[in-house]
Scaffold this active site. Structure first.
Site, mmCIF file in Angstrom:
data_model
loop_
_atom_site.group_PDB
_atom_site.id
_atom_site.type_symbol
_atom_site.label_atom_id
_atom_site.label_comp_id
_atom_site.label_asym_id
_atom_site.label_seq_id
_atom_site.Cartn_x
_atom_site.Cartn_y
_atom_site.Cartn_z
ATOM 1 N N SER A 85 -48.263 -18.501 -5.891
ATOM 2 C CA SER A 85 -47.921 -17.136 -6.470
ATOM 3 C C SER A 85 -48.564 -15.957 -5.273
ATOM 4 O O SER A 85 -48.393 -16.139 -4.363
ATOM 5 C CB SER A 85 -48.565 -16.746 -7.894
ATOM 6 O OG SER A 85 -47.829 -15.518 -8.260
ATOM 7 N N ASP A 197 -42.249 -18.916 -9.766
ATOM 8 C CA ASP A 197 -43.640 -19.156 -9.519
ATOM 9 C C ASP A 197 -44.393 -20.301 -9.656
ATOM 10 O O ASP A 197 -44.137 -21.039 -10.661
ATOM 11 C CB ASP A 197 -44.169 -17.925 -10.354
ATOM 12 C CG ASP A 197 -45.588 -17.487 -10.035
ATOM 13 O OD1 ASP A 197 -46.396 -18.522 -9.903
ATOM 14 O OD2 ASP A 197 -45.798 -16.340 -9.847
#
Length: 296
Positions: A85, A197
């Protein structure tokens, strides 16, 4: 006769011990160490591959910049780096020669508008294509495999629900995939897979470092403490829900970590970019404290 044999046996055992004691009394530990030309710290750093795992946390990721500052100040050289991320974004920049000072400067005037834009996709509210453009402006169209420091990024295949470790392909696009929070950003397509993500599968990216041969793993977990507050927008609801789900497995994933840096960021939220200077300082202070304990 039996008594004489026992006495002789005792003497035979005692003589080497007495000789060793006498040797110790004439042996200076200080003198020995003064002849040791390489300090333990330097020996340690030169002979072990150090890997750095930068975890997810949205805006909290600014704390990673403080960690990089601490590493450089303590002259701890990173051989391998992995990111999930926001950690992927910073890992990609740092692995390609962008200093922590430059990354800090990038955050000073940064706004969500610089990283995202509305999209017509049915799979997300926003597109993070602008973030990819920002990375390209800074490092060009560099591929992961050509980075100055070997780097890996974690994403999740939204169709198969499996972890994807990205070690090849464009840094910018891999960073986009790893930071693509489900429900907020549209998935990024790489090799015919729709990726989101990496925090869905591994919030702190330890496993890629093990695969890459890291012998010492320094991990940064930004979500060890969470602020208890009422969300004020849909984005906050989605981000906090995502953070909660990704934290469940984190404690198990950290079992292979040698050094854990987990700053208390409970006073911060995951949305306000203006918090960056304070987050950087928090990350720096915690990293200095933890790293000095390990690298004495």
């Amino acid at each position: 006769m039996k008594k004489i044999s026992i006495i002789i046996l005792i003497i035979l055992i005692a003589l080497p011990l007495l000789a060793f004691t006498d040797y110790q009394s004439n042996f200076s530990l200080v003198d020995y160490r003064s002849d040791w030309s390489l300090s333990w710290e330097n020996y340690f750093k030169k002979d072990q591959k150090i890997g750095l795992a930068l975890g997810g946390g949205s805006v909290l990721g600014a704390a990673h910049i403080g960690v990089l500052r601490a590493l450089e100040e303590l002259d701890i050289e990173i051989d391998l780096i992995a990111g999930t991320s926001i950690g992927a974004l910073i890992a990609g920049l740092y692995a390609n020669g962008v200093s922590w000072q430059e990354i800090e400067t990038m955050t000073e005037d940064l706004r969500w508008f610089d990283l995202s834009a509305p999209t017509l996709s049915r799979l997300g509210l926003l597109s993070n294509r602008r973030m990819g453009d920002l990375i390209r402006e800074k490092i060009g169209n560099v591929n992961l495999e050509d980075s100055k420091i070997p780097v890996a990024m974690i994403a999740a295949d939204i169709e198969s629900l499996k972890k994807v470790i990205l070690t090849k392909g464009e840094v910018a696009k891999a960073s986009m995939a790893s930071t693509c929070v489900p429900g907020i950003f549209s998935p990024v397509e790489i090799d015919n897979r729709l990726l989101v993500d990496g925090g869905v599968v591994e919030s702190v990216p330890v496993s890629p470092l093990l695969d890459m041969g890291a012998e010492i793993i320094i991990a940064v977990n930004l979500n060890s403490e969470n602020k208890s507050e009422k969300p004020k927008s849909l984005i906050q609801v989605l981000l906090r829900t995502f953070s909660l789900s990704s934290n469940v497995a984190t404690k198990f994933q950290l079992s292979d970590v040698d050094i854990l840096i987990a700053p208390d960021l409970s006073e911060f939220n995951v949305v306000d970019i203006d918090q960056s200077p304070d987050l950087i300082q928090k990350g720096y202070e915690e990293a200095i404290k933890v790293l000095k304990e390990y690298f004495r």
